[in-house]
Design a protein around this motif. Sequence first.
Motif, PDB file in Angstrom:
ATOM      1  N   CYS A 169       9.529  27.925  23.652  1.00  0.00           N
ATOM      2  CA  CYS A 169       9.156  27.474  25.002  1.00  0.00           C
ATOM      3  C   CYS A 169       7.642  27.622  25.199  1.00  0.00           C
ATOM      4  O   CYS A 169       6.982  26.710  25.715  1.00  0.00           O
ATOM      5  N   CYS A 170       7.095  28.764  24.793  1.00  0.00           N
ATOM      6  CA  CYS A 170       5.642  28.964  24.902  1.00  0.00           C
ATOM      7  C   CYS A 170       4.888  27.964  24.022  1.00  0.00           C
ATOM      8  O   CYS A 170       3.791  27.514  24.373  1.00  0.00           O
ATOM      9  N   MET A 171       5.476  27.609  22.899  1.00  0.00           N
ATOM     10  CA  MET A 171       4.840  26.686  21.962  1.00  0.00           C
ATOM     11  C   MET A 171       4.822  25.250  22.489  1.00  0.00           C
ATOM     12  O   MET A 171       4.060  24.417  22.002  1.00  0.00           O
ATOM     13  N   SER A 172       5.657  24.956  23.490  1.00  0.00           N
ATOM     14  CA  SER A 172       5.731  23.582  23.990  1.00  0.00           C
ATOM     15  C   SER A 172       4.394  23.137  24.583  1.00  0.00           C
ATOM     16  O   SER A 172       3.994  21.975  24.440  1.00  0.00           O
ATOM     17  N   PHE A 173       3.680  24.058  25.237  1.00  0.00           N
ATOM     18  CA  PHE A 173       2.370  23.702  25.780  1.00  0.00           C
ATOM     19  C   PHE A 173       1.366  23.468  24.649  1.00  0.00           C
ATOM     20  O   PHE A 173       0.491  22.614  24.756  1.00  0.00           O
ATOM     21  N   ALA A 174       1.523  24.216  23.547  1.00  0.00           N
ATOM     22  CA  ALA A 174       0.668  23.979  22.385  1.00  0.00           C
ATOM     23  C   ALA A 174       0.976  22.630  21.749  1.00  0.00           C
ATOM     24  O   ALA A 174       0.075  21.921  21.297  1.00  0.00           O
ATOM     25  N   SER A 175       2.252  22.236  21.726  1.00  0.00           N
ATOM     26  CA  SER A 175       2.623  20.921  21.187  1.00  0.00           C
ATOM     27  C   SER A 175       2.031  19.804  22.031  1.00  0.00           C
ATOM     28  O   SER A 175       1.533  18.808  21.513  1.00  0.00           O
ATOM     29  N   GLY A 176       2.099  19.984  23.354  1.00  0.00           N
ATOM     30  CA  GLY A 176       1.478  19.005  24.239  1.00  0.00           C
ATOM     31  C   GLY A 176      -0.020  18.936  24.035  1.00  0.00           C
ATOM     32  O   GLY A 176      -0.614  17.853  24.025  1.00  0.00           O
ATOM     33  N   LEU A 177      -0.642  20.087  23.837  1.00  0.00           N
ATOM     34  CA  LEU A 177      -2.081  20.137  23.596  1.00  0.00           C
ATOM     35  C   LEU A 177      -2.444  19.442  22.291  1.00  0.00           C
ATOM     36  O   LEU A 177      -3.491  18.788  22.192  1.00  0.00           O
ATOM     37  N   SER A 178      -1.581  19.540  21.283  1.00  0.00           N
ATOM     38  CA  SER A 178      -1.841  18.880  20.004  1.00  0.00           C
ATOM     39  C   SER A 178      -1.916  17.361  20.168  1.00  0.00           C
ATOM     40  O   SER A 178      -2.822  16.707  19.638  1.00  0.00           O
ATOM     41  N   SER A 179      -0.971  16.785  20.919  1.00  0.00           N
ATOM     42  CA  SER A 179      -1.012  15.340  21.193  1.00  0.00           C
ATOM     43  C   SER A 179      -2.225  14.979  22.042  1.00  0.00           C
ATOM     44  O   SER A 179      -2.875  13.947  21.817  1.00  0.00           O
ATOM     45  N   TYR A 180      -2.537  15.823  23.009  1.00  0.00           N
ATOM     46  CA  TYR A 180      -3.706  15.617  23.864  1.00  0.00           C
ATOM     47  C   TYR A 180      -4.982  15.579  23.015  1.00  0.00           C
ATOM     48  O   TYR A 180      -5.824  14.677  23.159  1.00  0.00           O
ATOM     49  N   VAL A 181      -5.143  16.549  22.119  1.00  0.00           N
ATOM     50  CA  VAL A 181      -6.341  16.605  21.267  1.00  0.00           C
ATOM     51  C   VAL A 181      -6.397  15.393  20.348  1.00  0.00           C
ATOM     52  O   VAL A 181      -7.454  14.765  20.182  1.00  0.00           O
ATOM     53  N   ALA A 182      -5.247  15.030  19.740  1.00  0.00           N
ATOM     54  CA  ALA A 182      -5.234  13.909  18.799  1.00  0.00           C
ATOM     55  C   ALA A 182      -5.626  12.602  19.488  1.00  0.00           C
ATOM     56  O   ALA A 182      -6.401  11.807  18.942  1.00  0.00           O
ATOM     57  N   GLN A 183      -5.088  12.364  20.691  1.00  0.00           N
ATOM     58  CA  GLN A 183      -5.462  11.141  21.407  1.00  0.00           C
ATOM     59  C   GLN A 183      -6.950  11.128  21.734  1.00  0.00           C
ATOM     60  O   GLN A 183      -7.625  10.093  21.592  1.00  0.00           O
ATOM     61  N   ASN A 184      -7.489  12.247  22.172  1.00  0.00           N
ATOM     62  CA  ASN A 184      -8.904  12.296  22.535  1.00  0.00           C
ATOM     63  C   ASN A 184      -9.810  12.252  21.311  1.00  0.00           C
ATOM     64  O   ASN A 184     -10.925  11.733  21.396  1.00  0.00           O
ATOM     65  N   ILE A 185      -9.336  12.753  20.184  1.00  0.00           N
ATOM     66  CA  ILE A 185     -10.083  12.598  18.936  1.00  0.00           C
ATOM     67  C   ILE A 185     -10.137  11.125  18.569  1.00  0.00           C
ATOM     68  O   ILE A 185     -11.193  10.589  18.169  1.00  0.00           O
ATOM     69  N   GLY A 186      -8.991  10.438  18.712  1.00  0.00           N
ATOM     70  CA  GLY A 186      -8.961   9.004  18.418  1.00  0.00           C
ATOM     71  C   GLY A 186      -9.889   8.214  19.313  1.00  0.00           C
ATOM     72  O   GLY A 186     -10.542   7.268  18.872  1.00  0.00           O
ATOM     73  N   ALA A 187      -9.973   8.611  20.587  1.00  0.00           N
ATOM     74  CA  ALA A 187     -10.858   7.931  21.540  1.00  0.00           C
ATOM     75  C   ALA A 187     -12.287   8.461  21.482  1.00  0.00           C
ATOM     76  O   ALA A 187     -13.155   7.978  22.213  1.00  0.00           O
ATOM     77  N   ARG A 188     -12.522   9.457  20.624  1.00  0.00           N
ATOM     78  CA  ARG A 188     -13.830  10.100  20.453  1.00  0.00           C
ATOM     79  C   ARG A 188     -14.342  10.727  21.756  1.00  0.00           C
ATOM     80  O   ARG A 188     -15.518  10.678  22.073  1.00  0.00           O
ATOM     81  N   LYS A 189     -13.414  11.330  22.500  1.00  0.00           N
ATOM     82  CA  LYS A 189     -13.784  12.046  23.729  1.00  0.00           C
ATOM     83  C   LYS A 189     -13.668  13.546  23.461  1.00  0.00           C
ATOM     84  O   LYS A 189     -12.797  14.248  23.994  1.00  0.00           O
ATOM     85  N   LEU A 190     -14.571  14.042  22.626  1.00  0.00           N
ATOM     86  CA  LEU A 190     -14.492  15.430  22.183  1.00  0.00           C
ATOM     87  C   LEU A 190     -14.772  16.420  23.309  1.00  0.00           C
ATOM     88  O   LEU A 190     -14.354  17.583  23.235  1.00  0.00           O
TER      89      LEU A 190
END
Length: 452
Positions: free
Chosen positions: A290-311
């Motif tokens: 359950c605690c890891m679910s926010f980390a999983s969401g953060l992983s998708s968040y980071v990947a999308q922003n890396i793709g958009a180059r919004k570091l």
Amino acid sequence: MITDLTEGSPSKKLFWFSMPLLLSVAFQQLYQMADSMIVGRFAESAQAGELALAAVGASYPITQLFVAVATGINIGTSVLVSQLFGAKRYLRMKTAISTALITTTVVSLLLTLFGAICTNGLMSALNTSADIFADASLYLRVYVFGLLFLFIYNVCTGIFNAMGDSRTPLFLLILSSVGNVILDVVFVAILHWGVAGVAWATFIAQGASGVFAFFLLMRRVRTFDTGHHFILFAPEMLRRLTNYAIPSIAQQSFVSVGNLIIQYYVNLCGPTVIAGFSVANRINMFALTCCMSFASGLSSYVAQNIGARKLDRVGPGLKAGGTFSVGLGIVFMMIYLPLANRIISLFLPAGSASGVVDVARGYLFTVVPFYVVVCIKFVCDSVLRGAGAMRPFMITTFSDLILRVVLSIALFYVIGNEHGIWMSWPIGWFLGSGLSVFFYKTGAWRKDLPTL
């Protein structure tokens, strides 16, 4: 519902995207816990219930080894698809999805063959006691034949999350969880199939959710009008997928192998300790996932922003994800510590030996006070994973696990009982968390960003 995580408030976007992930993993863990609760409480006697509980628990580390491979492919696929989605390269995204599905099918069928042949050998290697060996092997064998559905389900939900849709996986998990619990009750409480009933309930629920997830994904992919036919299987996409997936599979598998080693030493302590550990491990994993679910969401968040180059959005996302994850960890600490005995008793039939409760409580009181430490590791690791920085991500995990396994063996012999094994968890978490923070602070995630 597709969500673009590259725009808007990082904390709000991450919270509302992660909440369905939290509910998803909660339902997933609840129906896995239902296996143990139902098989333990509806046995013909207290002793039979404890043996059945121990049988399911003894096979659990091996099932988690298969789950580790599925999860690794899920992570690799999710990172690749998230980056392409964030960059709006939809034609290449479709090719990545089809390549991942074909690869997943092949891998799952090979593992099914391996598992079907090696079931008894795997249980023997774990030093499984004779009084639970037959039931543990039966549970594992039925589980293995559902691996194709498990793998397809995992990769499909990973793709949904990569596209910012965390609600569809939640819907699928609710159906699967409710179906699994209903079948558990029918097969175990009414038909009295025992461990076999739990195994077949998992097989049927997992199969239905895997098939349904696949058809929903195909329907979703067709909504992206690219104007061109995509390539069904591309070696270049397979190479990129394996660059992300293989480290994730290695990391997840290494964790599972480490847990197998730990299970071997737990098995040396006898059925009472096995049953107590099985109960406490399920309770502990419920909180951690359950605690890891926010980390999983953060992983998708980071990947999308890396793709958009919004570091510049990565740092605020990390702070928000850390706040949510650590806060939830504290909530679990406040629930588990004062209510440990009542929670443990939910898994056990009336008249069970008090030793099982004592073992489970000893484990929980050793690991639960350190949830904040492991939550910090979760969120820092998610940034490394989302950016595709798999080498530092693996280093943090391997260091944690190697220390935990070595210490569990050493302390087992030094202290002379299972309490030495329990103490290795918080020590490993401290090391892994320190390394994760170090790699984030030194900017390891910014190096070698992918070309999309």
